[in-house]
Design a protein around this motif. Structure first.
Motif, PDB file in Angstrom:
ATOM      1  N   LYS A  80     -64.345 -44.575  80.779  1.00 62.26           N
ATOM      2  CA  LYS A  80     -64.875 -44.523  79.618  1.00 62.26           C
ATOM      3  C   LYS A  80     -63.835 -45.494  78.629  1.00 62.26           C
ATOM      4  CE  LYS A  80     -67.296 -42.034  76.084  1.00 62.26           C
ATOM      5  NZ  LYS A  80     -67.803 -40.641  75.612  1.00 62.26           N
ATOM      6  N   ASN A  81     -64.674 -46.621  77.998  1.00 66.19           N
ATOM      7  CA  ASN A  81     -63.747 -47.529  76.951  1.00 66.19           C
ATOM      8  C   ASN A  81     -62.723 -48.186  77.800  1.00 66.19           C
ATOM      9  OD1 ASN A  81     -65.270 -46.324  74.539  1.00 66.19           O
ATOM     10  ND2 ASN A  81     -63.897 -44.742  74.498  1.00 66.19           N
ATOM     11  N   ASP A  82     -63.137 -48.499  79.074  1.00 70.78           N
ATOM     12  CA  ASP A  82     -62.381 -49.242  79.947  1.00 70.78           C
ATOM     13  C   ASP A  82     -61.958 -50.902  79.485  1.00 70.78           C
ATOM     14  OD1 ASP A  82     -60.692 -50.772  82.124  1.00 70.78           O
ATOM     15  OD2 ASP A  82     -61.869 -49.198  83.628  1.00 70.78           O
ATOM     16  N   VAL A  83     -61.016 -51.077  79.056  1.00 67.92           N
ATOM     17  CA  VAL A  83     -60.745 -52.294  78.502  1.00 67.92           C
ATOM     18  C   VAL A  83     -60.821 -53.709  79.623  1.00 67.92           C
ATOM     19  CG1 VAL A  83     -58.911 -51.641  77.133  1.00 67.92           C
ATOM     20  CG2 VAL A  83     -58.080 -52.231  79.273  1.00 67.92           C
ATOM     21  N   ARG A  84     -61.035 -53.389  80.992  1.00 69.95           N
ATOM     22  CA  ARG A  84     -61.435 -54.420  81.836  1.00 69.95           C
ATOM     23  C   ARG A  84     -62.771 -54.791  81.977  1.00 69.95           C
ATOM     24  NH1 ARG A  84     -60.077 -51.473  87.217  1.00 69.95           N
ATOM     25  NH2 ARG A  84     -61.067 -49.754  86.075  1.00 69.95           N
ATOM     26  N   VAL A  85     -63.750 -53.906  81.187  1.00 69.74           N
ATOM     27  CA  VAL A  85     -65.109 -54.289  81.144  1.00 69.74           C
ATOM     28  C   VAL A  85     -65.377 -55.313  80.155  1.00 69.74           C
ATOM     29  CG1 VAL A  85     -67.427 -53.337  80.737  1.00 69.74           C
ATOM     30  CG2 VAL A  85     -65.696 -52.106  81.978  1.00 69.74           C
ATOM     31  N   THR A  86     -66.007 -56.499  80.453  1.00 68.73           N
ATOM     32  CA  THR A  86     -66.428 -57.345  79.613  1.00 68.73           C
ATOM     33  C   THR A  86     -67.627 -57.122  78.641  1.00 68.73           C
ATOM     34  OG1 THR A  86     -68.048 -58.461  81.013  1.00 68.73           O
ATOM     35  CG2 THR A  86     -65.595 -59.209  81.079  1.00 68.73           C
ATOM     36  N   ARG A  87     -67.958 -58.011  77.634  1.00 68.27           N
ATOM     37  CA  ARG A  87     -69.007 -57.867  76.818  1.00 68.27           C
ATOM     38  C   ARG A  87     -70.248 -57.749  77.453  1.00 68.27           C
ATOM     39  NH1 ARG A  87     -67.675 -62.377  72.403  1.00 68.27           N
ATOM     40  NH2 ARG A  87     -67.158 -63.358  74.470  1.00 68.27           N
ATOM     41  N   THR A 136     -56.025 -53.857  89.924  1.00 67.65           N
ATOM     42  CA  THR A 136     -56.462 -52.450  90.137  1.00 67.65           C
ATOM     43  C   THR A 136     -57.752 -52.295  90.649  1.00 67.65           C
ATOM     44  OG1 THR A 136     -56.961 -51.968  87.778  1.00 67.65           O
ATOM     45  CG2 THR A 136     -54.790 -51.426  88.596  1.00 67.65           C
ATOM     46  N   ALA A 137     -58.558 -53.350  90.712  1.00 67.60           N
ATOM     47  CA  ALA A 137     -59.851 -53.327  91.082  1.00 67.60           C
ATOM     48  C   ALA A 137     -60.212 -52.695  92.252  1.00 67.60           C
ATOM     49  CB  ALA A 137     -60.361 -54.632  91.088  1.00 67.60           C
ATOM     50  N   ASN A 138     -59.586 -52.384  93.368  1.00 69.39           N
ATOM     51  CA  ASN A 138     -59.791 -51.767  94.605  1.00 69.39           C
ATOM     52  C   ASN A 138     -59.209 -50.287  94.561  1.00 69.39           C
ATOM     53  OD1 ASN A 138     -61.361 -54.019  95.784  1.00 69.39           O
ATOM     54  ND2 ASN A 138     -59.266 -54.810  96.276  1.00 69.39           N
ATOM     55  N   THR A 139     -58.606 -49.822  93.445  1.00 66.54           N
ATOM     56  CA  THR A 139     -58.041 -48.265  93.321  1.00 66.54           C
ATOM     57  C   THR A 139     -58.411 -47.712  92.213  1.00 66.54           C
ATOM     58  OG1 THR A 139     -56.037 -49.199  92.307  1.00 66.54           O
ATOM     59  CG2 THR A 139     -56.075 -49.144  94.875  1.00 66.54           C
ATOM     60  N   LEU A 140     -58.802 -48.338  91.076  1.00 65.21           N
ATOM     61  CA  LEU A 140     -59.130 -47.512  89.923  1.00 65.21           C
ATOM     62  C   LEU A 140     -60.686 -47.931  89.436  1.00 65.21           C
ATOM     63  CD1 LEU A 140     -58.215 -45.799  87.819  1.00 65.21           C
ATOM     64  CD2 LEU A 140     -57.412 -47.835  86.271  1.00 65.21           C
TER      65      LEU A 140
END
Length: 427
Positions: A306-313, A298-302
């Motif tokens: 907030k609180n996105d689980v895809r974001v790393t530490r 979903t990197a190129n569409t979404l």
């Protein structure tokens, strides 16, 4: 001042060069003719252009004649700074004197308006500004009115102008027939009156519009942008190159290896995230960032939420401080982006918004930026409601229409301040 003594070796020919080059540059920039509506702050950009171009001419002369004139660089800079300081003070005092003089009733012209439409209220606001030096006497129109500024019909205007000291006539062309307009032009020419025509705008005039002459045919350019001028593009490009080189050499050179290690330790995947986005004229380019998310379909569409689980530490810190955007200075150096401009959107969103958001594509008349006016005003990150993208586009268009190098510097300054404080919407 002592450094002026180093210039005793200049010949008459040298002095003529400096004066003639100054006159040529000021003439090219139309610097000296001062319109009644101009102020010191409205001429700052022109003053900046003058100082930059003349400095190039100034140092070019001493570079060519370095063998004959061995003057220390420090003295050259001191003399030029002294000249610029004195000229700036003179311009401030000149406009200050004109303002004070007009407040006391000096340099005032008596004006009337013929023909009433929606523009009358707008132009009255200009006439009522005492610093402009206008004395508004009233208006004439075929439709009678109880307004205290209504002076009569067009026929009454001729008698009024002959009996009163009217210097300028502002005529609303939509209210007069061709014959009446020709009669008014004939009267003005034969009675030493300046006639100014207010064209029929059909409610389409904008601040970004300009009038161009094709032979004797006036043509309205509905969106004349500052960055359409060649010298404006050149100045912005030089600024982009110098600024991006400073960031690349002094920040990215040592920060990139460190972040490479941290990103790799935090999650598997490449160090950089690259994505095709739309740039100037909707051209497609690869936009680079430090990777802050895990790899996903979903990197190129979404976009990030907030609180996105895809974001790393480590990604949370990079996004909060906007450090993840730093690789885009390489894109700036390559010419795909600018330091300041509308933020580039992924192609998926460009296709979505160009059909649903009014005037969305206007933002693509200039190069996209690492930061922009919308970002410092809080419109960044996730788009929750339509108002978010509408306001973002509105601010982007304002920037496109009002660009100046000072504007860019101010936006950069506020971007740094916001990054140090931590952005609310940076997640």
């Amino acid at each position: 001042m002592l450094f002026f003594t180093a210039f005793n070796c200049l010949t008459l020919t040298d002095l003529l060069y400096f004066n003639i080059s100054w006159l040529i540059i000021t003439y090219s920039l139309n610097f000296y003719p001062t319109a009644r509506k101009e102020r010191f702050h409205t001429n700052l950009l022109k003053l900046f252009y003058l100082y930059v171009i003349y400095a190039l001419s100034y140092f070019a002369f001493f570079g060519i004649n370095s063998g004959r004139l061995q003057i220390p660089m420090k003295d050259l800079l001191n003399v030029l700074c002294c000249i610029y300081t004195l000229l700036t003070i003179y311009r401030i005092l000149f406009y200050g004197y004109m303002d004070a003089y007009r407040k006391q009733g000096g340099d005032v012209v008596d004006v009337i308006v013929i023909g009433r439409d929606k523009n009358l209220k707008k132009i009255r606001a200009v006439f009522d500004d005492k610093l402009m030096g206008y004395n508004y006497l009233g208006y004439f129109d075929a439709s009678p009115s109880t307004s205290p500024t209504y002076l009569g019909t067009l026929e009454d205007a001729y008698l009024y102008m002959l009996g009163n000291h009217v210097s300028q006539i502002y005529c609303t062309v939509s209210k007069l027939s061709e014959i009446e307009l020709k009669q008014l032009i004939h009267f003005a020419d034969n009675n030493f009156k300046k006639l100014k025509i207010i064209p029929d705008n059909k409610e389409v005039f904008t601040r970004a519009m300009s009038i161009e002459l094709y032979d004797t045919v006036p043509v309205l350019n509905m969106r004349m942008l500052p960055l359409e001028r060649s010298y404006s593009k050149l100045i912005k490009r030089i600024f982009d190159i110098l600024f991006s080189l400073i960031v690349i050499v002094f920040i990215l050179s040592w920060l990139t290896p460190l972040l490479c290690l941290l990103i790799k330790l935090d999650s598997p995947g490449p160090m950089f995230f690259k994505q095709q986005r739309n740039g100037v004229n909707k051209s497609v380019f690869w936009c680079h960032k430090f990777r802050t998310m895990t790899q996903s379909s979903t990197a190129n569409t979404l976009m990030a939420v907030k609180n996105d689980v895809r974001v790393t530490r480590i990604g949370k810190l990079l996004r909060k401080t906007s450090i993840d955007e730093l690789p885009q200075f390489i894109d700036v150096l390559l010419g795909h982006m600018s330091v300041v401009g509308p933020r580039p959107h992924m192609q998926y969103h460009t296709l979505q918004y160009e059909n649903s958001v009014d005037k969305y594509l206007v933002r693509h008349w200039v190069k996209p930026g690492i930061t922009g006016l919308a970002q410092i005003k809080g419109y960044r990150g996730e788009i929750i409601t339509k108002a978010d993208i509408v306001n973002r586009v509105r601010l982007d268009i304002f920037y496109v229409e009002k660009w100046s190098i000072y504007f860019d510097i101010r936006i950069i300054y506020l971007t740094v301040i916001n990054s140090l404080r931590g952005e609310v919407n940076a997640y």
